[in-house]
Design a protein around this motif. Structure first.
Motif, PDB file in Angstrom:
ATOM      1  N   ASP A   2       0.854  -1.175   0.000  1.00 37.01           N
ATOM      2  CA  ASP A   2       0.000   0.000   0.000  1.00 37.01           C
ATOM      3  C   ASP A   2       0.897   1.234   0.000  1.00 37.01           C
ATOM      4  N   GLY A  40      -7.336  -2.301   4.944  1.00 34.20           N
ATOM      5  CA  GLY A  40      -6.504  -1.350   4.235  1.00 34.20           C
ATOM      6  C   GLY A  40      -6.383  -0.057   5.011  1.00 34.20           C
ATOM      7  N   ARG A  41      -5.802   0.949   4.388  1.00 37.28           N
ATOM      8  CA  ARG A  41      -5.607   2.224   5.065  1.00 37.28           C
ATOM      9  C   ARG A  41      -6.914   2.989   5.200  1.00 37.28           C
ATOM     10  N   TYR A  69     -11.481  -7.273   4.424  1.00 36.63           N
ATOM     11  CA  TYR A  69     -10.385  -6.538   3.772  1.00 36.63           C
ATOM     12  C   TYR A  69      -9.886  -5.471   4.732  1.00 36.63           C
ATOM     13  N   HIS A  83      -1.866  -3.978   2.539  1.00 39.20           N
ATOM     14  CA  HIS A  83      -3.280  -4.305   2.715  1.00 39.20           C
ATOM     15  C   HIS A  83      -3.446  -5.818   2.681  1.00 39.20           C
ATOM     16  N   CYS A  93      -6.398  -9.103   2.474  1.00 40.19           N
ATOM     17  CA  CYS A  93      -7.748  -9.576   2.189  1.00 40.19           C
ATOM     18  C   CYS A  93      -7.821 -11.044   2.592  1.00 40.19           C
TER      19      CYS A  93
END
Length: 239
Positions: free
Chosen positions: A162, A202-203, A200, A168, A170
């Motif tokens: 990322d 992520g940021r 998921y 990230h 998943c």
């Protein structure tokens, strides 16, 4: 394709292979999509070099051969099979050792396999953690309550880079369960079902989501009243 996936989500795991074969004959143009999106009951093969069993799946398959996580060899032998990089192979070996301990302590037996491979863009990697437990009293079952039964778990983790050195993840998990009793005390009881969840990380907070698919098929025979009750439940919930 949408109708086929809906049908398979409602199909008991023990009938997955039969139903999938029928769908492949009806929809030959969608064979690749069906095989990649439908989780089938896990099969097992013995590694001739190590004498250890490993689980077969789409993630360690190349042509008609399957790679063992123990010896890193294909069975049957394959000249130009796809292998993980040296760095990922070291991580794969460690993951199999750790997961074996976890499986024995938590599941009291069974078979586990872990496979790692690079993403197509070479910027990330994917890991698949598999557990198969035959809970029947004649196999891995230690308590002797089940006539037949099985627990199959498939966990696939995708890891990618990322921004600003972050990553990230998943995670997609599928559990398939089946159990059958057949005795004078408990009568005849048959239950099978599957559940699938995906999350998921992520940021961005809005990237976090959980999807769940579950199906339960219960066939119960009560000896006292000599009647059979069938229960079917399907739910799809997104949070």
């Amino acid at each position: 394709m949408e109708g086929a996936m809906g049908l398979m989500r409602r199909m008991p795991p023990k009938h997955t292979q039969t139903a999938l074969s029928a769908l492949l004959s009806l929809l030959p143009d969608h064979s690749a999509d069906l095989l990649s999106q439908i989780d089938q009951p896990l099969q097992v093969l013995c590694d001739e070099d190590s004498g250890t069993e490993f689980i077969l799946c789409e993630y360690n398959r190349d042509a008609d051969s399957y790679r063992s996580p123990w010896s890193n060899k294909f069975h049957p032998h394959l000249e130009d099979g796809m292998y993980p990089s040296e760095e990922l192979r070291k991580l794969e070996v460690e993951a199999n050792e750790v997961f074996t301990i976890y499986r024995d302590q938590y599941y009291e037996g069974g078979i586990s396999s872990v496979y790692l491979w690079e993403e197509d863009d070479n910027e990330g990697f994917v890991a698949c953690f598999l557990i198969k437990k035959d809970g029947s009293k004649y196999a891995h079952g230690k308590r002797g309550y089940l006539h037949e039964g099985g627990w199959e778990a498939i966990h696939v983790i995708q890891v990618g880079p990322d921004e600003e050195g972050m990553a990230h993840y998943c995670l997609t998990s599928t559990i398939m369960l089946s159990l059958t009793t057949d005795s004078d005390t408990s009568g005849t009881f048959n239950l099978s079902g599957s559940i699938r969840r995906q999350v998921y990380f992520g940021r961005q907070k809005e990237m976090l989501h959980i999807a769940m698919f579950e199906y339960i098929d219960v066939d119960v025979t009560v000896p006292l009243f000599q009647m059979t009750v069938t229960i079917r439940v399907f739910a799809h919930r997104r949070v």
